[in-house]
Design an enzyme around this catalytic site. Structure first.
Site, PDB file in Angstrom:
ATOM      1  CE  LYS A   1      64.138 204.432  61.699  1.00 53.74           C
ATOM      2  NZ  LYS A   1      63.385 205.640  61.321  1.00 53.74           N
TER       3      LYS A   1
ATOM      4  CE1 TYR B   1      92.961 191.855  47.010  1.00 46.34           C
ATOM      5  CE2 TYR B   1      91.627 192.567  48.886  1.00 46.34           C
ATOM      6  CZ  TYR B   1      92.016 191.590  47.985  1.00 46.34           C
ATOM      7  OH  TYR B   1      91.461 190.343  48.073  1.00 46.34           O
TER       8      TYR B   1
ATOM      9  NE  ARG C   1      58.054 209.441  65.100  1.00 45.36           N
ATOM     10  CZ  ARG C   1      57.545 210.638  64.798  1.00 45.36           C
ATOM     11  NH1 ARG C   1      56.383 211.019  65.309  1.00 45.36           N
ATOM     12  NH2 ARG C   1      58.191 211.449  64.005  1.00 45.36           N
TER      13      ARG C   1
ATOM     14  CB  CYS D   1      90.349 192.899  52.661  1.00 43.53           C
ATOM     15  SG  CYS D   1      92.106 193.265  52.549  1.00 43.53           S
ATOM     16  CG  MET D   2      84.104 191.144  51.470  1.00 44.68           C
ATOM     17  SD  MET D   2      83.541 189.936  50.276  1.00 44.68           S
ATOM     18  CE  MET D   2      83.687 190.850  48.753  1.00 44.68           C
ATOM     19  CG  ASP D   3      86.076 188.313  53.769  1.00 42.27           C
ATOM     20  OD1 ASP D   3      84.869 188.574  53.771  1.00 42.27           O
ATOM     21  OD2 ASP D   3      86.699 187.874  52.782  1.00 42.27           O
TER      22      ASP D   3
ATOM     23  NE  ARG E   1      60.568 209.765  55.609  1.00 41.04           N
ATOM     24  CZ  ARG E   1      61.326 209.395  56.643  1.00 41.04           C
ATOM     25  NH1 ARG E   1      62.578 209.026  56.448  1.00 41.04           N
ATOM     26  NH2 ARG E   1      60.844 209.401  57.862  1.00 41.04           N
TER      27      ARG E   1
ATOM     28  CG  HIS F   1      60.069 212.165  60.746  1.00 39.68           C
ATOM     29  ND1 HIS F   1      60.482 211.869  62.028  1.00 39.68           N
ATOM     30  CD2 HIS F   1      61.123 211.835  59.948  1.00 39.68           C
ATOM     31  CE1 HIS F   1      61.715 211.390  62.003  1.00 39.68           C
ATOM     32  NE2 HIS F   1      62.128 211.368  60.747  1.00 39.68           N
TER      33      HIS F   1
HETATM   34  C1  LIG Z   1      63.532 206.597  62.296  1.00 37.08           C
HETATM   35  C2  LIG Z   1      62.450 207.447  62.749  1.00 37.08           C
HETATM   36  C3  LIG Z   1      62.464 208.016  64.034  1.00 37.08           C
HETATM   37  C4  LIG Z   1      63.649 207.910  64.960  1.00 37.08           C
HETATM   38  O1  LIG Z   1      64.546 208.947  64.648  1.00 37.08           O
HETATM   39  P1  LIG Z   1      65.916 209.192  65.444  1.00 37.08           P
HETATM   40  O2  LIG Z   1      66.449 210.428  64.862  1.00 37.08           O
HETATM   41  O3  LIG Z   1      66.761 208.011  65.179  1.00 37.08           O
HETATM   42  O4  LIG Z   1      65.552 209.318  66.872  1.00 37.08           O
HETATM   43  C5  LIG Z   1      61.359 208.716  64.445  1.00 37.08           C
HETATM   44  N1  LIG Z   1      60.291 208.876  63.622  1.00 37.08           N
HETATM   45  C6  LIG Z   1      60.250 208.367  62.374  1.00 37.08           C
HETATM   46  C7  LIG Z   1      59.057 208.579  61.524  1.00 37.08           C
HETATM   47  C8  LIG Z   1      61.340 207.651  61.897  1.00 37.08           C
HETATM   48  O5  LIG Z   1      61.288 207.154  60.649  1.00 37.08           O
END
Ligand SMILES: *Cc1c(COP(=O)(O)O)cnc(C)c1O
Length: 472
Positions: A133, A360, A316, A407-409, A231, A260
């Protein structure tokens, strides 16, 4: 000078050997030679030439798409003959790192190493999901997905439907799970691109099942169970009842069941243990109702590394795939390699008289006997302003303080000539903002600590910015 658009020609008082950033940049544009080699050929002395490969991926920077002819009208010859003064193909071939001297380097070997190292710690039969992601935490979802799939991963996890579609359009065929429940209006996209949603509302489940059924398709999904993170998800003690309610729908396939953890990366284990217990209750209740929970998974990086007992059918893997330790407890348990480096080249070097300020607010004041060097990277490139005056950069294998507000850039750093005699930083010298150079290293971990945040946010800031990503 004629090509300076605003007609500014006020350089005459300067040393005839003075090379401005613009001159250096213009010179580099039409020269295919890697920068370090070029410097040697030109007899440029001082500074520091990194060991070969001089500028990894220098030529590997993706060529830009060729601009459509109508876009290039500005470049037409004045004769009205419709002749282009520039060859669009040649313009497109100028590497992104020759357009601006800052870039992100991604080491796919590190991704490979991290995926296979975690894979080897998994119990036989436990699958590896690569969580890609947010454009693979800034590392590039397509490249990371392909690399991880070649290194033991079998599943991909994303946050949004569009992230999943981007994988499919790049010919990634592995199963892809969206880790949340998309709006029901996105269901046709799920079916068209074979993307699995996470499900926790009956309304979505029914609409998904009906849409699939109407087209003679299956509607696979993973059931999301809330065991305490609060969540998203069906409450653990309502999961079996929920699954029973939607199970009448003939097109729906419960392909997996997951939860999770909120505290897998925290020192204490009381809350973690409670979530594990609740998840086991939910899965057992499903089985007791005659429902096959499919692939049962719970562990993120921290849990997969610290608690082998929750590896279950799949883990995951997000942050550790990219080489970051999710918590200090993980250091002795596994060997991970960070995949991201951030680099830039010096665009200006100057002496700032004692007492004069820089950037700045002029918060930094020159102590005298310093060279102040400018880099073309700023907070719009993920180099967070909160790091101003609180981070270092690497040049010639040594640390130098970043000074003044980022700065920004652009940003500045100082070379203290009292500490480094005869050290002459040069325009074009390669500077490391994140990564290793010689014996020295600057990590995203230390930046995250300074900022009071986590590595995820810092890596995504650099990797999802306007800087080009170069794969090595
Ligand atoms: C982002 C996410 C992960 C990965 O988590 P990490 O801590 O980056 O390994 C696993 N499961 C879910 C549901 C997530 O949203």
């Amino acid at each position: 000078m004629a090509d300076i658009p605003n007609g500014f020609t006020g350089f005459s008082h300067r040393d005839p050997n003075f090379v401005s950033a613009g001159d250096a940049l213009r010179r580099s544009r039409y020269d295919e030679t890697p920068f370090a080699t070029r410097k040697q050929e030109q007899g440029v002395t001082g500074g520091w030439t990194p060991a070969a490969p001089a500028a990894p991926g220098y030529a590997a920077s993706a060529p830009r798409p060729v601009a459509a002819p109508e876009v290039l009208q500005f470049a037409e010859d004045g004769t009205g003959a419709g002749q282009l003064r520039f060859d669009p193909e040649k313009l497109a071939r100028i590497p992104e790192t020759d357009r601006r001297w800052s870039w992100v380097e991604i080491d796919l070997n590190a991704i490979r190493h991290n995926a296979s190292t975690v894979k080897h710690r998994l119990r036989p039969g436990t699958r590896l999901m690569a969580v890609v992601k947010a454009d693979a935490y800034g590392h590039g979802a397509v490249q990371v997905a392909k690399t991880a799939l070649n290194s033991g991963a079998e599943y991909l996890g994303v946050a949004t439907v569009d992230e999943a579609i981007a994988l499919r359009e790049a010919f990634v065929n592995a199963p892809v799970l969206v880790l949340g429940e998309p709006p029901a209006t996105a269901i046709p996209l799920l079916l068209a691109y074979k993307i699995m949603p996470s499900v926790y509302t009956a309304e979505f489940a029914i609409r998904y099942g009906e849409a699939a059924d109407a087209m003679g398709l299956r509607a696979p999904f993973h059931l999301k169970v809330n065991t305490g993170m609060n969540r998203i998800g069906v409450r653990w003690d309502e999961a079996a009842e929920f699954a029973r309610q939607i199970s009448f729908h003939r097109a729906l396939d419960l392909e997996g069941t997951f939860t999770h953890f909120a505290t897998a990366d925290c020192p204490g284990t009381i809350d973690f243990d409670r979530q594990v217990k609740r998840f086991a209750e939910a899965v057992n209740a499903l089985r007791a109702s005659g429902i096959n929970p499919g692939i049962v998974h719970a562990a993120n990086s921290a849990a997969a590394i610290r608690y082998p007992e929750v590896q279950l059918d799949m883990v995951r893997l997000g942050i550790s795939l990219y080489g970051f330790y999710p918590c200090p407890e993980a250091y002795p348990l596994i060997d991970l390699k960070p995949a991201m480096a951030v680099k830039a080249r010096i665009t200006e070097v100057k002496t700032v008289p004692v007492g004069e300020g820089v950037s700045y607010g002029l918060h930094y004041r020159s102590p005298g006997a310093v060279k102040v060097c400018t880099l073309p990277i700023g907070y719009a490139d993920g180099f967070r302003r909160g790091l101003s005056g609180r981070t270092d950069v690497l040049l010639a294998g040594q640390r130098f303080h970043q000074v003044g507000n980022i700065c920004m850039d652009q940003c500045m750093f100082e070379v203290n000539l009292r500490q480094r005699h005869n050290f002459e930083p040069q325009i074009g010298d390669e500077v490391v903002i994140v990564g290793e150079q010689g014996e020295a290293a600057i990590t995203i971990d230390e930046m995250a600590d300074t900022l009071g945040t986590i590595q995820h946010e810092v890596a995504i800031g650099f990797g999802c910015s306007r800087m080009p990503r170069i794969y090595i």
